[in-house]
Design an enzyme around this catalytic site. Structure first.
Site, PDB file in Angstrom:
ATOM      1  N   ASP A   1       0.852  -1.196   0.000  1.00 39.60           N
ATOM      2  CA  ASP A   1       0.000   0.000   0.000  1.00 39.60           C
ATOM      3  C   ASP A   1       0.889   1.248   0.000  1.00 39.60           C
ATOM      4  O   ASP A   1       2.021   1.188  -0.501  1.00 39.60           O
ATOM      5  CB  ASP A   1      -0.922  -0.059   1.243  1.00 39.60           C
ATOM      6  CG  ASP A   1      -2.251   0.631   1.019  1.00 39.60           C
ATOM      7  OD1 ASP A   1      -2.237   1.835   0.717  1.00 39.60           O
ATOM      8  OD2 ASP A   1      -3.300  -0.011   1.154  1.00 39.60           O
TER       9      ASP A   1
ATOM     10  N   HIS B   1      -3.729   6.452   2.972  1.00 40.49           N
ATOM     11  CA  HIS B   1      -4.438   5.239   2.526  1.00 40.49           C
ATOM     12  C   HIS B   1      -3.886   3.985   3.194  1.00 40.49           C
ATOM     13  O   HIS B   1      -4.644   3.126   3.666  1.00 40.49           O
ATOM     14  CB  HIS B   1      -4.313   5.143   0.999  1.00 40.49           C
ATOM     15  CG  HIS B   1      -5.129   4.072   0.365  1.00 40.49           C
ATOM     16  ND1 HIS B   1      -4.674   2.774   0.212  1.00 40.49           N
ATOM     17  CD2 HIS B   1      -6.374   4.089  -0.167  1.00 40.49           C
ATOM     18  CE1 HIS B   1      -5.602   2.056  -0.391  1.00 40.49           C
ATOM     19  NE2 HIS B   1      -6.649   2.824  -0.642  1.00 40.49           N
TER      20      HIS B   1
ATOM     21  N   SER C   1     -11.259  -0.550  -1.433  1.00 38.43           N
ATOM     22  CA  SER C   1     -10.022  -0.470  -0.640  1.00 38.43           C
ATOM     23  C   SER C   1     -10.286  -0.679   0.843  1.00 38.43           C
ATOM     24  O   SER C   1      -9.447  -1.229   1.548  1.00 38.43           O
ATOM     25  CB  SER C   1      -9.407   0.928  -0.767  1.00 38.43           C
ATOM     26  OG  SER C   1      -8.507   1.001  -1.824  1.00 38.43           O
TER      27      SER C   1
END
Ligand SMILES: *[C@@H]1O[C@H](CO)[C@@H](O)[C@H](O)[C@H]1NC(C)=O
Ligand SMILES: *[C@@H]1O[C@H](CO)[C@@H](O)[C@H](O)[C@H]1NC(C)=O
Ligand SMILES: *[C@@H]1O[C@H](CO)[C@@H](O)[C@H](O)[C@H]1NC(C)=O
Ligand SMILES: *[C@@H]1O[C@H](CO)[C@@H](O)[C@H](O)[C@H]1NC(C)=O
Ligand SMILES: *[C@@H]1O[C@H](CO)[C@@H](O)[C@H](O)[C@H]1NC(C)=O
Ligand SMILES: *[C@@H]1O[C@H](CO)[C@@H](O)[C@H](O)[C@H]1NC(C)=O
Ligand SMILES: *[C@@H]1O[C@H](CO)[C@@H](O)[C@H](O)[C@H]1NC(C)=O
Length: 760
Positions: A148, A221, A545
């Protein structure tokens, strides 16, 4: 074999051009970065693999070791073999024909699967995933690798309080870099690496600055996804006062290993493969990826995620991935059968803002805006405030500088939004604010439930509420409205509902494999954030996600209790216990129209964490079964040998890909009759009896043989056959289910059949 992803014609042209140009310039200036994928590592030593890679490049560079070294970017030599190198098309084509090469593919960019990550801010939560009767203590033995954007290790979600030292088997590293050193890791974040060469080769360093050249997360994120799966309990987690309360990840005591491969603009194949290569060697148990290719997805062995996950699963690692956010039929990605592919749903927590119209009507829209109007103001369609050369139609979408300040000032504007819009919803609130608008109502036909942290009082409504508001404006002489600040609403219904943005089946690559596999919460999820972005510690985000790490957390729970279970057994446990009913026991529906959902929306259904530890029976697939699957879809022994570097044959191939022992069943071309074999493995009580219960797809007769199965021992395997027969004309896809049931367990598989006309 050497599949090569450039058309023959362009190779021809490039050879022609290359020879011609080489006489003028002495450089291979047209070099691009390619992945040369060479299958399994076999028994070769990493150093020997590196030597061989250099040798291949030296041949390509006509004996120049110097040029070979210069073109070499990265070698894969732990979990599988291959390398990344800067090559001309002609050189790439030549390498693709060299011995041992499976495929050569360009360094493609993949995207993170948040809907519009810049749109969201956040807070956390979800229903807790505590499973009564099971201690969390074994979770410290489970290591999750996150591929990620990195991590913010100082977040309270990643505290290592009360965690024991890491077991000796762990081979990972805490790689130093910008604002990150060997002591930045702790007993929670036990490894951190970053991969940059694939990104650097493609992106202009002037235009895309990287805030932290290290595993530190500048985007947020990566911290968000890691904390959803494995964040520690944090009291008072909230986003600007919304969604207040304590929150934690699915497996709060599991360990985190970070493989940062995604940078500002996305994630490149060269870096993703390097991350898989290291994660396999380091000894992670699970890999979680909230990213993927654009639909339609290419061939498995020209796609870094499929390649990396194939070898990870062959090493016993569970790989969980998001299905994508394109939302349309057939847009599902991450299609390989060895992946667990996750769709996104809502939860029963909404973030809404009330809109009060002059006629006292009160409507509710989605919002995360903390701002509120203290008095009513005139409301106009944004089309009436068109500016300069913009047409009213263009202005109705509140595009940048499309609004006339004189007309917009002091007003509430009604703006439109379409799914294909490149301008974010958040940006529209900025446009209205800059034009002097006091508030905004955004009509969104495709995604009304995704809450956005607007910069002014604002809310999103669907098409029906939108036309109600427009009609009020049309029929009123001085229409006014007032928008209140966002609030948290619990118990909203129906829930869960499939999010409009969640990508859907059928599987365009292999229709015999149902994708997505399962659904999990992915709408308006609060979790940890990177303070480097917007100075927030927690943020609310939406996307598949966010759904993916919910399943990752559940995989960690299963792995802690059943450490010896194979990736396919764990996947089966999650799929066969999932539910197709919402919290009110009605069929799960799909946003935006609330139509009844089906297996292309949610696969086997919405995850049920309370049942996953005791599925009773599982459908297992060994690495050999995936090889047979590859043979059934057209790989020959030669290409199979290149990938696996063993003596596998296609002798055990299936008649069709439908025969892979998958926990769901798709018959993609039913003309008259068709039979599928499945094998059940008993992981429940040694002596147990199950009965088959079928809900046949409309127009199809389904029989199961035998109808009753008796197990005598733990891990005993028993086969059964499902026979499909066309009973009435069927056009397109129809859906049903098969459950093996007893008093304790229901093991359910979706049945998906596509009818084709044979006669007539
Ligand atoms: C390592 O980084 C931490 C911050 O993560 C910092 O507090 C510490 O001083 C650094 N140590 C060294 C030796 O640079
Ligand atoms: C509404 O009133 C509150 C409290 O008096 C104030 O903080 C806020 O700025 C006002 N909002 C607007 C849009 O004027
Ligand atoms: C904005 O609207 C005012 C009043 O209708 C008008 O006079 C002015 O020309 C408009 N400006 C632009 C840039 O369209
Ligand atoms: C509002 O009125 C205009 C014309 O006056 C018409 O074109 C439009 O369709 C009406 N909209 C609604 C929602 O009634
Ligand atoms: C494959 O078969 C050959 C010949 O039968 C044998 O020498 C070789 O060791 C086998 N390789 C593997 C990986 O099993
Ligand atoms: C079950 O089916 C598999 C293939 O689908 C076959 O290889 C195996 O022999 C069968 N087992 C039994 C007990 O029939
Ligand atoms: C389908 O099943 C029904 C009931 O079991 C039976 O009456 C019917 O004849 C079957 N149709 C076909 C085409 O096999």
């Amino acid at each position: 074999m050497g599949s090569f992803c450039i058309s023959k014609r362009s190779v021809f042209y490039s050879i022609f051009l290359w020879v011609f140009l080489a006489q003028i310039f002495h450089s291979a200036s047209s070099s691009k970065l390619y992945v040369v994928y060479m299958g399994s590592r076999g028994n070769d030593e990493p150093d020997e693999i590196l030597r061989q890679n250099h040798e291949m490049l030296t041949i390509i560079h006509k004996g120049s070791v110097e040029q070979a070294m210069e073109s070499h970017v990265h070698s894969y030599r732990h979990g599988f073999r291959g390398f990344a190198a800067k090559l001309t098309e002609e050189q790439a084509s030549r390498i693709s024909k060299m011995a041992g090469v499976v495929s050569v593919f360009p360094n493609t960019k993949r995207s993170l699967h948040t809907t519009h990550s810049w749109d969201f801010m956040g807070l956390n939560d979800e229903e807790t995933m505590e499973i009564p009767g099971y201690s969390t203590k074994n979770q410290v033995n489970v290591i999750i690798g996150f591929i990620d954007t990195g991590i913010w290790p100082e977040s309270p979600s990643f505290s290592d309080a009360d965690m024991p030292p890491v077991s000796v088997g762990w081979k990972g590293q805490c790689q130093s870099g910008e604002a990150f050193n060997a002591s930045t890791c702790n007993r929670k974040v036990i490894g951190a690496r970053y991969y940059y060469s694939g990104y650097a080769a493609e992106e202009d360093p002037e235009k895309s600055t990287v805030s932290f050249k290290s595993a530190r997360d500048s985007s947020g994120h990566g911290s968000h996804t890691a904390s959803i799966a494995a964040g520690r309990y944090v009291q008072n987690m909230n986003y600007r006062g919304l969604a207040t309360g304590g929150a934690r990840g699915g497996a709060p005591m599991a360990r985190i290993a970070v493989y940062k491969s995604c940078w500002n603009s996305g994630c490149y194949d060269v870096d993703l493969l390097a991350a898989f290569d290291d994660a396999i060697r380091d000894g992670v148990h699970i890999v979680s990826l909230s990213l993927g290719p654009d639909a339609p997805q290419g061939d498995y062995f020209s796609d870094a995620i499929s390649v990396g996950s194939f070898h990870a699963v062959s090493h016993g690692i569970v790989v969980v991935a998001s299905v994508g956010n394109e939302g349309t039929a057939g847009s599902a990605t991450n299609l390989a059968p060895w992946l667990i592919t996750v769709a996104a749903t809502s939860t029963d927590r909404d973030f809404t803002a009330d809109i009060i119209l002059g006629n006292r009507a009160r409507v509710t829209g989605a919002s995360l805006s903390p701002f509120q109007m203290n008095a009513s103001a005139r409301i106009i369609p944004a089309s009436e405030a068109f500016a300069g050369y913009f047409t009213p139609y263009q202005s109705s979408y509140c595009l940048d500088s499309s609004l006339n300040r004189t007309k917009a000032r002091g007003r509430v504007l009604v703006c439109q939004h379409s799914g294909s819009s490149t301008q974010s919803k958040l940006a529209k609130s900025v446009v209205v604010k800059e034009a002097g608008g006091l508030g905004m109502i955004l009509i969104d036909e495709s995604d009304k439930d995704v809450a956005i942290p607007f910069v002014i009082p604002a809310a999103i409504v669907g098409k029906i509420l939108g036309s109600k508001i427009l009609s009020y404006i049309n029929h009123t002489r001085k229409p006014v409205s007032r928008i209140l600040s966002a609030k948290t609403v619990l118990g909203s219904q129906p829930a869960p509902q499939i999010a409009a943005f969640s990508s859907k089946g059928p599987n365009e690559l292999n229709p015999e494999i149902l994708k997505p596999d399962v659904a999990a919460p992915g709408l308006n999820i609060l979790a940890a954030w990177s303070p480097a972005n917007a100075e927030l510690n927690f943020k609310i985000l939406s996307g598949t996600s966010m759904a993916c790490p919910h399943v990752t957390g559940i995989v960690a729970l299963i792995k802690a209790v059943h450490p010896s279970w194979s990736p396919s057994a764990i996947k089966s446990a999650i799929m066969t216990t999932a539910t197709v009913l919402d919290k009110q026991h009605k069929p799960i529906t799909a946003d935006p129209q609330g139509r009844r959902g089906n297996a292309f929306d949610y696969g086997s259904g919405f995850i049920n964490p309370t049942k996953v530890l005791n599925p009773g029976l599982v459908y297992e697939a060994k690495p050999a079964d995936y090889k047979a699957f590859l043979c059934s879809i057209g790989y020959n022994e030669r290409s199979l040998h290149l990938i696996t570097r063993d003596n596998s044959t296609c002798d055990q191939s299936f008649a069709t890909a439908s025969d892979l022992n998958y926990p769901s069943i798709v018959v993609s071309n039913l003309k008259d009759t068709f039979s599928v074999i499945r094998t059940l493995t008993n992981v429940g009580s040694p002596r147990s009896i199950y009965k088959a219960v079928v809900f046949a797809p409309e127009g199809i007769n389904v029989t199961v043989v035998p109808q009753r199965i008796v197990f005598d021992s733990y891990r005993q395997k028993i086969n059964f056959t499902v026979n499909f027969k066309v009973a009435a004309p069927v056009i397109g896809y129809v859906f049903g289910s098969l459950s093996w049931r007893n008093k304790i367990s229901w093991i359910t598989s979706p049945l998906v059949v596509r009818g084709v006309h044979s006669r007539m």
